[in-house]
Design an enzyme around this catalytic site. Structure first.
Site, mmCIF file in Angstrom:
data_model
loop_
_atom_site.group_PDB
_atom_site.id
_atom_site.type_symbol
_atom_site.label_atom_id
_atom_site.label_comp_id
_atom_site.label_asym_id
_atom_site.label_seq_id
_atom_site.Cartn_x
_atom_site.Cartn_y
_atom_site.Cartn_z
ATOM 1 N N GLU A 8 5.970 5.492 -2.669
ATOM 2 C CA GLU A 8 4.805 4.908 -1.543
ATOM 3 C C GLU A 8 5.807 4.352 -0.133
ATOM 4 O O GLU A 8 4.963 4.339 0.613
ATOM 5 C CB GLU A 8 4.298 3.683 -2.217
ATOM 6 C CG GLU A 8 3.222 3.268 -1.518
ATOM 7 C CD GLU A 8 2.219 2.325 -2.506
ATOM 8 O OE1 GLU A 8 1.831 2.588 -3.500
ATOM 9 O OE2 GLU A 8 1.642 1.274 -1.879
ATOM 10 N N TYR A 335 8.860 -6.695 -8.125
ATOM 11 C CA TYR A 335 7.951 -6.402 -7.174
ATOM 12 C C TYR A 335 7.105 -7.695 -6.819
ATOM 13 O O TYR A 335 6.722 -8.459 -7.619
ATOM 14 C CB TYR A 335 7.056 -5.535 -7.819
ATOM 15 C CG TYR A 335 5.927 -4.916 -6.833
ATOM 16 C CD1 TYR A 335 6.427 -4.098 -5.885
ATOM 17 C CD2 TYR A 335 4.792 -5.068 -7.019
ATOM 18 C CE1 TYR A 335 5.551 -3.656 -4.774
ATOM 19 C CE2 TYR A 335 3.812 -4.573 -6.166
ATOM 20 C CZ TYR A 335 4.314 -3.766 -5.255
ATOM 21 O OH TYR A 335 3.182 -3.122 -4.237
#
Length: 910
Positions: A8, A335
């Site tokens: 991404e 994350y």
DNA sequence: GCAAGGTC
């Protein structure tokens, strides 16, 4: 076999490629996009040798946009945007990424998508798939499932967790995108074009660039800020009294608090206080000792990280996320965009702690945690949220600080580590002692606390738990207090919303605004649009512009309150249906868009309300001034200086406004269905002060119900039922002229008047206070009352029967009028004057004398001659005056509970 | 000149 891998973001491509290649023989080359490099290496997936080509996108590859002919603001009616065709396309600045993907996909057999494992990642997956399969339809497509950038997780994803992408999840995001685009663009164009040039808006933003944007996230965010601001403005300070008692001995001082808390009646407080002073000997009646734990926080998710960084370091939420993202990309924390606040059972928590054992500041603590003898370890509690994609935020790499780190990087990394260590620690333990005493029948209590074990508090230095010593007492012991005083205080409004408060409101389970990754963006947008400002202690105040917009929409009786979070939460639910496959994308889109279009038309029909709200705060710009000429209808009853004229504004709407504008803003807005209006020489026989000239109206046939005549000779003085009905039907709402101020009219009451603008708290018009508000009866109706012959009558909120108007004869409220239910059971009660102020009635428990404390403990009071008179203790003790009357019809603004005010609400700021 | 969602 050639495998194209797409991440991404560029950093993730580099990190994952480095991990998979074990940093051996990895080559990097340029792609078409200068940011998105390509990494190549060999790797074996389940025995199959693969040539891996690893590149990236930068978030979404595509955008949703209206077809060209709808793009220009004046190209169409904003309402058309609910149906105008839309298409997805790759914007110019992403074209080079698209070309890289096409070129690489042509020579690959497999496509592995390393996109974030959340709904947006699933949608981006299909954007990449669309581009790649267009040039190579034979690709085998897999999605690698991972949630941290650590070796074990990444290898595991490549070997054991390659899944099929889920179209339903991607579809749910498509729904969201399309709805956001359509309602955002339509409302933004509508309200900008309606108001930007109509008013002189004096904020820092350059007027040419000003856009009065509407968005389904930014607007409810503003709504929270405005709502709190209104609570503060509406707060009426009330004086209260409390008896303060303290006792000093060799062992120290005990501060006793009065168990009545606060009394709002001075006479009553003084009587009780004098009783105590006359007979001040205190008797210890009860001693309680108990151990109390203080629990460590839940594992850290995004919002909690932002809230704590704001609270502890005053870091803004968008900055916090920027720093956290950098720490994540460098591999130091997991994350940072996660909703999860509990660790899954399989997580190897010990290894994470072990890594921290060498740290100079918290290393010793980590060692103690690992030592079974110390008994400090405790498996973490779970907060009950799990997004099934990412774990809570925890440290993934040990560091004592890196050379490139700023102070904020250090602080945030430290917070993540300390928070994690706290989560796996035992709660702190305290011993609390509560001592109750009785002075002349009044009860007081003092509490002392000794911290027995600090446990997690040793490492979580952001939280503290105060200990306070009190002397030792024995049951039945008697002493004379060192201090016994009667002190007064004033109730305070709740504080402005802080950034942490705002995030909490946006993150509420039942009405989530934005994603964890974007909440800070909506806050920033609200500030950038000059809808609100933030002060140095991170508290938000709406600007005039922000308040006017919310007020305008609040005044329109719409299916959805656009500034409330309900609309967003309903959409989230619909998205879930698509995600689960219960409903199709098309089906859900049609349903929501139909509703939203209706909502848009409602708003537009009532645009005058938006204009009125803006007019409270801003001057009309000269180009928009109402036509100066007009015919006199009557003398203005509000300013009593100027005439009121019939006018037509440039939108074609008729109104009767005071010539004294803008000093006097008295105005009567007429139904939108009026096509012609002419003042006649006939006068009204009823309305005073006269003369009030009648107006010959002509209504547009199609805009009024069939049973009304299109021609009507009407009066704007307040007597005209037909005009009132048509005004209501056509969506303008009744705007009757203000009552004239006679010599007996009350003077402006500061509590009812907006201090900034001098606007009425009831209707927000300027020029009168809420006690004189022309809309007061309109307001009353919301609270179960109806209007007859100009007098309000009230129905009981429980049984619905009409109430009787009575006059109070208590010391405190003698002569004050109130409504109460005739039925003994109902107990419904409301002050007449609180109706005028816009507060509703409520049922209250009534007693005829001082409400006593716990009856179990009132035994000693009989000798004072008041025994047997006391009602049972109720939760709203502090709201009762000494005469047993409720202090007011008010309740807590935060949670609605009548037993306390918002300033002491236990739910506030949670 | 609009949204919110990714990300540089």
């Amino acid at each position: 076999m050639n495998v194209l891998n797409v991440a991404e973001k560029p950093m993730v491509a580099r990190t994952v490629a480095t991990i998979l290649s074990r940093n051996q023989n990895m080559r990097m080359r340029e792609g078409r996009s200068r940011y998105n490099k390509i990494f190549e290496f060999n790797y074996t997936i389940r025995g199959q040798p693969c040539h891996m080509i690893f590149t990236s996108v930068t978030g979404h590859l595509m955008e949703l946009e209206f077809d060209d002919r709808y793009r220009k603001w004046h190209s169409c009616d904003p309402a058309d945007l609910f149906r105008a065709p839309v298409h997805k396309f790759v914007p110019e600045d992403k074209k080079d990424i698209k070309r890289t993907l096409e070129e690489e996909a042509r020579r690959c057999q497999w496509l592995i998508l390393w996109l974030d494992c959340d709904v947006e990642g699933e949608n981006i997956a299909y954007e990449v798939i669309d581009v790649c399969t267009a040039v190579n339809p034979h690709l085998t497509i897999k999605r690698a499932w991972f949630s941290t950038l650590i070796d074990r997780d990444i290898h595991n994803a490549a070997q054991n967790d390659l899944r099929d992408p889920d179209k339903r999840v991607a579809d749910a995001v498509d729904v969201r995108q399309e709805i956001d685009l359509r309602i955002g663009a339509s409302f933004t164009r509508f309200q900008t074009m309606l108001m930007k040039d109509a008013f002189i808006i004096d904020t820092a933003t350059d007027d040419r660039n000003r856009v009065l944007s509407y968005g389904p996230c930014q607007f409810p965010t503003l709504g929270f800020v405005v709502e709190r601001f209104w609570e503060i403005q509406a707060h009426e300070p009330e004086e209260f009294w409390s008896i303060i008692c303290s006792h000093e001995s060799k062992e120290g001082t005990a501060e006793f608090s009065w168990m009545r808390g606060r009394l709002f009646d001075y006479t009553c407080a003084v009587i009780i206080y004098e009783m105590c002073v006359e007979e001040p000997t205190a008797t210890v009646t009860n001693i309680r000792q108990q151990e109390k734990p203080k629990y460590p926080p839940f594992p850290l998710n995004t919002i909690e990280l932002q809230k704590r960084a704001s609270r502890y370091f005053r870091m803004s939420s968008d900055h916090t996320m920027k720093v956290a993202e950098e720490l994540y990309q460098a591999g130091f924390i997991s994350y940072p965009r996660t909703e999860t606040d509990s660790f899954s059972p399989g997580t190897d928590l010990h290894t994470i702690v072990q890594e921290q054992q060498g740290h100079p500041e918290w290393g010793i603590y980590a060692q103690r945690l690992m030592d079974p003898e110390a008994g400090l370890w405790r498996n973490p509690r779970g907060g009950g949220h799990d997004d099934k994609a990412h774990p809570p935020i925890y440290p993934t790499k040990f560091s004592t600080g890196e050379s490139g780190w700023s102070q904020d990087h250090r602080k945030l990394y430290e917070l993540v580590v300390r928070h994690f260590l706290a989560c796996v620690s035992k709660p702190a333990l305290g011993a609390e002692t509560t001592v109750e005493i009785n002075i002349a029948g009044e009860l007081f209590s003092a509490c002392g606390r000794v911290i027995l074990e600090k446990n997690y508090l040793d490492v979580y230095r952001y939280e503290s738990w105060g200990g306070s010593m009190i002397p030792t007492y024995t049951n039945g012991q008697q002493f004379n207090p060192t201090k016994l005083t009667l002190e007064s205080g004033v109730t305070r409004p709740p504080p402005l919303l802080s950034e942490a408060d705002l995030l909490s409101y946006m993150d509420r389970e039942e009405a989530k605004i934005g994603t964890d990754a974007t909440m800070q963006d909506h806050i920033k947008k609200m500030l950038d649009r000059s809808y609100a400002t933030k002060d140095s202690s991170t508290r938000f105040t709406p600007t005039n512009l922000g308040e006017a917009l919310v007020l305008g929409y609040d005044d329109i009786d719409m299916t959805y309150k656009l500034w409330k979070p309900d609309l967003r939460s309903e959409m989230e639910k619909k998205m879930d249906d698509v995600k689960k496959g219960d409903k199709s994308k098309a089906e859900v889109l049609v349903t929501i868009l139909q509703k939203m279009e209706a909502c848009f038309l409602e708003a537009r029909l009532n645009k005058v309300k938006l204009l009125e709200a803006m007019a409270i705060f801003f001057e009309r710009s000269s180009s928009d001034e109402l036509h100066a000429t007009g015919e006199v209808v009557r003398r203005c009853g509000l300013c009593q200086e100027s005439d009121m004229l019939l006018r037509k504004n440039r939108d074609g709407n008729f109104m009767v406004g005071c010539m004294g504008y803008p000093q006097c803003r008295n105005a009567v807005w007429l139904p939108g269905s009026v096509s012609e209006a002419v003042v006649t020489t006939n006068t009204c026989n009823f309305c005073t002060p006269g003369p009030v000239y009648l107006i010959q109206f002509k209504f547009r046939r199609l805009e009024i119900p069939p049973n009304y005549s299109p021609n009507h000779l009407g009066c704007i003085g307040g007597c005209d039922e037909i005009l009132a009905q048509l005004t209501e039907i056509c969506g303008r709402g009744p705007r009757m002229p203000a009552r004239p101020r006679g010599p007996t009219a009350p003077t402006s009451n500061a509590h009812h008047t907006n201090p900034r603008q001098g606007a009425c708290m009831n209707c927000r018009e300027t020029g009168h206070s809420s006690t004189d508000c022309p809309l007061r009866y309109g307001n009353v109706q919301h609270h179960g009352t109806s209007e007859h012959n100009g007098e309000a009558s009230v129905s009981c909120s429980s049984c619905g029967t009409p109430c009787v108007l009575r006059t109070a004869n208590t010391v405190n409220n003698r002569g004050r009028k109130f409504y109460s239910c005739q039925s003994q059971e109902c107990n419904f009660f409301v002050w007449e004057d609180s109706l005028n102020a816009g507060t509703g009635g409520r049922s209250v428990t009534r007693s005829n004398s001082i409400p006593a404390l716990n009856p179990r403990q009132t035994g000693g009071r009989g000798s004072r001659g008041r025994g047997g008179q006391y009602g049972s203790r109720t939760a709203n003790t502090t709201f009762m005056s000494a005469t047993g009357d409720p202090i007011s019809g008010r309740r807590c603004y935060t949670c609605g509970d009548p037993s306390h005010f918002a300033n002491v609400c236990p739910h506030r700021g949670v």
